[in-house]
Write a protein that holds these residues in place. Structure first.
Motif, PDB file in Angstrom:
ATOM      1  N   UNK A  40      38.831  34.068  47.737  1.00  0.00           N
ATOM      2  CA  UNK A  40      37.944  33.282  46.881  1.00  0.00           C
ATOM      3  C   UNK A  40      37.238  34.139  45.847  1.00  0.00           C
ATOM      4  N   UNK A  41      36.736  35.289  46.283  1.00  0.00           N
ATOM      5  CA  UNK A  41      36.052  36.201  45.353  1.00  0.00           C
ATOM      6  C   UNK A  41      37.037  36.748  44.322  1.00  0.00           C
ATOM      7  N   UNK A  42      38.254  37.053  44.758  1.00  0.00           N
ATOM      8  CA  UNK A  42      39.243  37.616  43.843  1.00  0.00           C
ATOM      9  C   UNK A  42      39.633  36.600  42.761  1.00  0.00           C
ATOM     10  N   UNK A  43      39.817  35.346  43.169  1.00  0.00           N
ATOM     11  CA  UNK A  43      40.169  34.308  42.193  1.00  0.00           C
ATOM     12  C   UNK A  43      39.023  34.071  41.212  1.00  0.00           C
ATOM     13  N   UNK A  44      37.798  34.064  41.729  1.00  0.00           N
ATOM     14  CA  UNK A  44      36.644  33.877  40.849  1.00  0.00           C
ATOM     15  C   UNK A  44      36.531  35.011  39.839  1.00  0.00           C
ATOM     16  N   UNK A  45      36.847  36.212  40.278  1.00  0.00           N
ATOM     17  CA  UNK A  45      36.790  37.363  39.382  1.00  0.00           C
ATOM     18  C   UNK A  45      37.874  37.272  38.321  1.00  0.00           C
ATOM     19  N   UNK A  46      39.058  36.833  38.730  1.00  0.00           N
ATOM     20  CA  UNK A  46      40.160  36.691  37.774  1.00  0.00           C
ATOM     21  C   UNK A  46      39.860  35.622  36.713  1.00  0.00           C
ATOM     22  N   UNK A  47      39.090  34.601  37.131  1.00  0.00           N
ATOM     23  CA  UNK A  47      38.728  33.532  36.185  1.00  0.00           C
ATOM     24  C   UNK A  47      37.511  33.911  35.345  1.00  0.00           C
ATOM     25  N   UNK A  48      36.963  35.106  35.590  1.00  0.00           N
ATOM     26  CA  UNK A  48      35.754  35.565  34.903  1.00  0.00           C
ATOM     27  C   UNK A  48      34.555  34.674  35.198  1.00  0.00           C
ATOM     28  N   UNK A  49      34.533  34.067  36.413  1.00  0.00           N
ATOM     29  CA  UNK A  49      33.378  33.276  36.813  1.00  0.00           C
ATOM     30  C   UNK A  49      32.179  34.189  37.009  1.00  0.00           C
ATOM     31  N   UNK A  50      30.998  33.614  36.893  1.00  0.00           N
ATOM     32  CA  UNK A  50      29.793  34.371  37.187  1.00  0.00           C
ATOM     33  C   UNK A  50      29.746  34.646  38.686  1.00  0.00           C
ATOM     34  N   UNK A  51      29.635  35.909  39.066  1.00  0.00           N
ATOM     35  CA  UNK A  51      29.708  36.284  40.476  1.00  0.00           C
ATOM     36  C   UNK A  51      28.322  36.512  41.054  1.00  0.00           C
ATOM     37  N   UNK A  52      28.180  36.161  42.345  1.00  0.00           N
ATOM     38  CA  UNK A  52      26.923  36.401  43.037  1.00  0.00           C
ATOM     39  C   UNK A  52      26.817  37.866  43.437  1.00  0.00           C
TER      40      UNK A  52
ATOM     41  N   UNK B 153      30.973  42.903  45.811  1.00  0.00           N
ATOM     42  CA  UNK B 153      30.988  44.324  45.449  1.00  0.00           C
ATOM     43  C   UNK B 153      32.257  45.009  45.943  1.00  0.00           C
ATOM     44  N   UNK B 154      32.696  44.685  47.153  1.00  0.00           N
ATOM     45  CA  UNK B 154      33.892  45.322  47.700  1.00  0.00           C
ATOM     46  C   UNK B 154      35.151  44.836  47.000  1.00  0.00           C
ATOM     47  N   UNK B 155      35.177  43.552  46.633  1.00  0.00           N
ATOM     48  CA  UNK B 155      36.340  43.032  45.896  1.00  0.00           C
ATOM     49  C   UNK B 155      36.421  43.694  44.528  1.00  0.00           C
ATOM     50  N   UNK B 156      35.281  43.858  43.880  1.00  0.00           N
ATOM     51  CA  UNK B 156      35.275  44.590  42.607  1.00  0.00           C
ATOM     52  C   UNK B 156      35.877  45.976  42.810  1.00  0.00           C
ATOM     53  N   UNK B 157      35.496  46.617  43.907  1.00  0.00           N
ATOM     54  CA  UNK B 157      36.007  47.960  44.184  1.00  0.00           C
ATOM     55  C   UNK B 157      37.503  47.944  44.463  1.00  0.00           C
ATOM     56  N   UNK B 158      37.989  46.917  45.149  1.00  0.00           N
ATOM     57  CA  UNK B 158      39.417  46.856  45.451  1.00  0.00           C
ATOM     58  C   UNK B 158      40.232  46.598  44.185  1.00  0.00           C
ATOM     59  N   UNK B 159      39.682  45.818  43.275  1.00  0.00           N
ATOM     60  CA  UNK B 159      40.406  45.517  42.032  1.00  0.00           C
ATOM     61  C   UNK B 159      40.248  46.616  40.993  1.00  0.00           C
TER      62      UNK B 159
ATOM     63  N   UNK C 270      39.705  52.672  44.155  1.00  0.00           N
ATOM     64  CA  UNK C 270      39.142  51.490  44.795  1.00  0.00           C
ATOM     65  C   UNK C 270      39.473  51.432  46.271  1.00  0.00           C
ATOM     66  N   UNK C 271      39.363  50.230  46.843  1.00  0.00           N
ATOM     67  CA  UNK C 271      39.670  49.995  48.242  1.00  0.00           C
ATOM     68  C   UNK C 271      40.912  49.120  48.351  1.00  0.00           C
ATOM     69  N   UNK C 272      41.721  49.369  49.372  1.00  0.00           N
ATOM     70  CA  UNK C 272      42.818  48.449  49.652  1.00  0.00           C
ATOM     71  C   UNK C 272      42.239  47.187  50.288  1.00  0.00           C
ATOM     72  N   UNK C 273      43.026  46.143  50.324  1.00  0.00           N
ATOM     73  CA  UNK C 273      42.565  44.909  50.951  1.00  0.00           C
ATOM     74  C   UNK C 273      42.214  45.145  52.416  1.00  0.00           C
ATOM     75  N   UNK C 274      43.038  45.917  53.108  1.00  0.00           N
ATOM     76  CA  UNK C 274      42.769  46.220  54.510  1.00  0.00           C
ATOM     77  C   UNK C 274      41.453  46.981  54.664  1.00  0.00           C
ATOM     78  N   UNK C 275      41.167  47.877  53.726  1.00  0.00           N
ATOM     79  CA  UNK C 275      39.913  48.630  53.781  1.00  0.00           C
ATOM     80  C   UNK C 275      38.706  47.738  53.519  1.00  0.00           C
TER      81      UNK C 275
END
Length: 570
Positions: free
Chosen positions: A283-295, A301-307, A323-328
């Motif tokens: 959910x966070x990854x899709x919101x980031x890809x859509x450039x939605x305003x993130x909480x 923060x971790x999804x930002x780091x993974x991407x 960054x971080x892998x998804x598993x991380x």
């Protein structure tokens, strides 16, 4: 003949095992003798997972035997430190070597030596067996070392920012407001530990996943139409309560049909928790890809780091990705839940019970809370304005953690012996020795804390000398929180050095926020049993805290339902 051979095989196998264990014990004893440190020989390895399941029961059984006392029943079980406190070190010295057939364990009660261990992180590593449970969902800041740990630490430390602290404060006020409404509606409560786990779970959910849930008491029904945290919460509780089989057998092996039903339930809990993390991640990854305003939450923060590493899906943890892998991401989210949920919930339950024995301290923090929030509803208070001006509440947090530290962080000399100054002597500690800073002794030794070292006295953390931590509320004589020194401090409640707990501020903000919600307008007292007055009830409750607090996965009250409390309006 065949029958005799059938009987002989297990007999020979048992004898061979006993001889091997005796040999290992002698080898370890010989290595320990060279250190000139006091030695205690124990027949069972303190870290044996199977022993950890039965240690307390066996020790209790042996104590009932007329000759069943000595070093075995004193030291060879989980949580002995909370009973013994500093006595063993006062009798034997600051460093004591426990020799077992598995490994040698150095129990340490020397603030300078412990500080040096934390500073020399390349020499003293986390023993792998101590972090196996934290690797269930992936590598993380608690289980990695070297450059991989530096990468995890950099990312996770930046995730615990002031925006997240504001979210923690808001969620803590919301949850504690619901909690006090529930508790004050009852003539008495026995669910303090269960309800603080719910509070902590909901604060974690809001801060990590950005999901807020209303507080529900232990015996309150959840509306069938309401979104709730029960699936995620029950899964996490099952994993934490039954972690030893998970470590011993491994996650995938728990699904075997021939294993006990409880093991298969544990496996299902890991699937539910994994699914919850995956949905939040996607959910966070899709919101980031859509450039939605993130909480501002930890998952974001971790999804930002993974991407941050576009090719993170295809890389391994040995590569040099930034960054971080998804598993991380999943591994770190689980560690946040493990450390932030159970540890804080247990500390909250103990802290509330301790305050119930001290009405004077309840008045003390209530005065501070009401002065700081004059004219401001708790629900409208802000972290930035309120938290720095609540040194008394923070002192309650530190004093609770001082007396009842959730878990000690073990270190190891690894594959090489390491020199360490203990007291006035420099000792060469043998390789593969596990070093355990004895938090319970460090935090209560009169050498560091004075003659009242075993007493619950939050005022020891308050000074009238200005510090960098907080500012006093106006209309009171200036009071400041006495921050522990960064080096050579006898207080290591959140570990120390570069590998100190990254969520320390998170836990402190949550604890203080809950104190604000509970004690601003209410007070708590133990319900007197038949034949007791209020003073006797307080003495009984304090005795229960001191004698019935022990280790399961973390330090906690073993029978919190026996603490019967009543909340009254001020």
């Amino acid at each position: 003949m065949t029958y005799s051979l059938f009987l002989l095989v297990p007999l020979v196998s048992s004898l061979a095992t006993a001889l091997f264990l005796l040999y290992r014990l002698l080898v370890n004893y010989n290595a320990a003798r060279k250190t000139d440190l006091p030695i205690i020989v124990l027949p069972v390895d303190c870290g044996n997972p199977l022993w950890l399941i039965v240690d307390r029961k066996i020790a209790q059984w042996i104590r009932r035997i007329p000759v069943g006392s000595g070093t075995f029943t004193r030291f060879n079980w989980r949580g002995w430190e909370i009973w013994d406190r500093y006595k063993a070190h006062q009798q034997l010295g600051d460093g004591i070597l426990f020799v077992t057939p598995g490994k040698n364990y150095l129990q340490l009660c020397d603030a300078e030596a412990v500080s040096e261990i934390f500073q020399r992180r390349a020499d003293f590593l986390r023993p792998p067996e101590a972090t196996e449970m934290l690797n269930i969902f992936g590598p993380n800041v608690g289980t990695t070392d070297g450059t991989q740990w530096q990468r995890h630490r950099k990312i996770t430390a930046s995730s615990f920012n002031e925006q997240v602290n504001q979210r923690v404060w808001m969620e803590s006020i919301i949850q504690s407001t619901g909690l006090i409404h529930y508790w004050s509606s009852k003539s008495s409560i026995t669910s303090v530990a269960q309800d603080t786990r719910t509070v902590s779970l909901h604060v974690m959910s809001g801060a990590i996943f950005g999901k807020s849930y209303p507080f529900r008491g232990a015996d309150e029904d959840i509306p069938t139409t309401a979104e709730n945290s029960s699936g995620y919460g029950e899964a996490l509780k099952t994993i934490l309560d039954r972690c030893i089989p998970l470590v011993v057998l491994g996650r995938k092996n728990l699904s075997k049909p021939w294993l006990p039903k409880s093991f298969r339930e544990l496996y299902q809990a890991t699937l539910v928790f994994q699914d919850h993390m995956t949905k939040a991640y996607e959910g966070e990854k899709k919101a980031m890809m859509r450039n939605d305003k993130l909480e501002n939450n930890l998952m974001t923060s971790l999804v930002r780091a993974s991407l941050a590493d576009p090719d993170q899906k295809g890389r391994t943890t040995e590569s040099h990705q930034q960054g971080l892998t998804e598993e991380e991401v999943y591994g770190n989210v689980f560690v946040f839940n493990f450390a932030g949920h159970d540890a804080t919930a247990n500390s909250l339950a103990i802290g509330i019970c301790l305050l119930a024995t001290r009405p004077d301290l309840q008045d003390w923090i209530a005065e501070e809370i009401n002065t700081t929030l004059t004219g401001v509803d708790s629900s409208e208070s802000s972290y930035e304005a309120a938290f720095p001006r609540l040194p008394r509440c923070l002192a309650v947090v530190y004093e609770t953690v001082r007396l009842y530290t959730a878990v000690a962080i073990a270190k190891s000399t690894g594959s090489s012996p390491q020199s360490l100054k203990i007291g006035t002597n420099t000792v060469l500690i043998p390789k593969n020795t596990v070093i355990i800073p004895n938090y319970s002794a460090l935090h209560t030794h009169p050498r560091y804390w004075g003659d009242d070292s075993l007493e619950f006295e939050p005022k020891r953390w308050i000074t009238h000398t200005p510090t960098t931590k907080g500012s006093p509320a106006s209309s009171r004589p200036a009071e400041y929180f006495k921050e522990p020194t960064t080096r050579n401090s006898p207080f290591v409640g959140w570990s120390g050095g570069a590998r100190s707990c990254p969520g320390r501020k998170f836990a402190q903000v949550e604890f203080v926020g809950v104190l604000v919600g509970l004690f601003r307008d209410f007070k708590v007292l133990p319900v007197p049993f038949k034949g007791e007055d209020e003073g006797m009830a307080r003495v009984r409750l304090l005795h229960q805290i001191r004698t019935d607090t022990g280790m399961r996965l973390l330090l906690q009250m073993l029978h919190p339902e026996k603490a019967v409390l009543e909340w009254k309006k001020r």
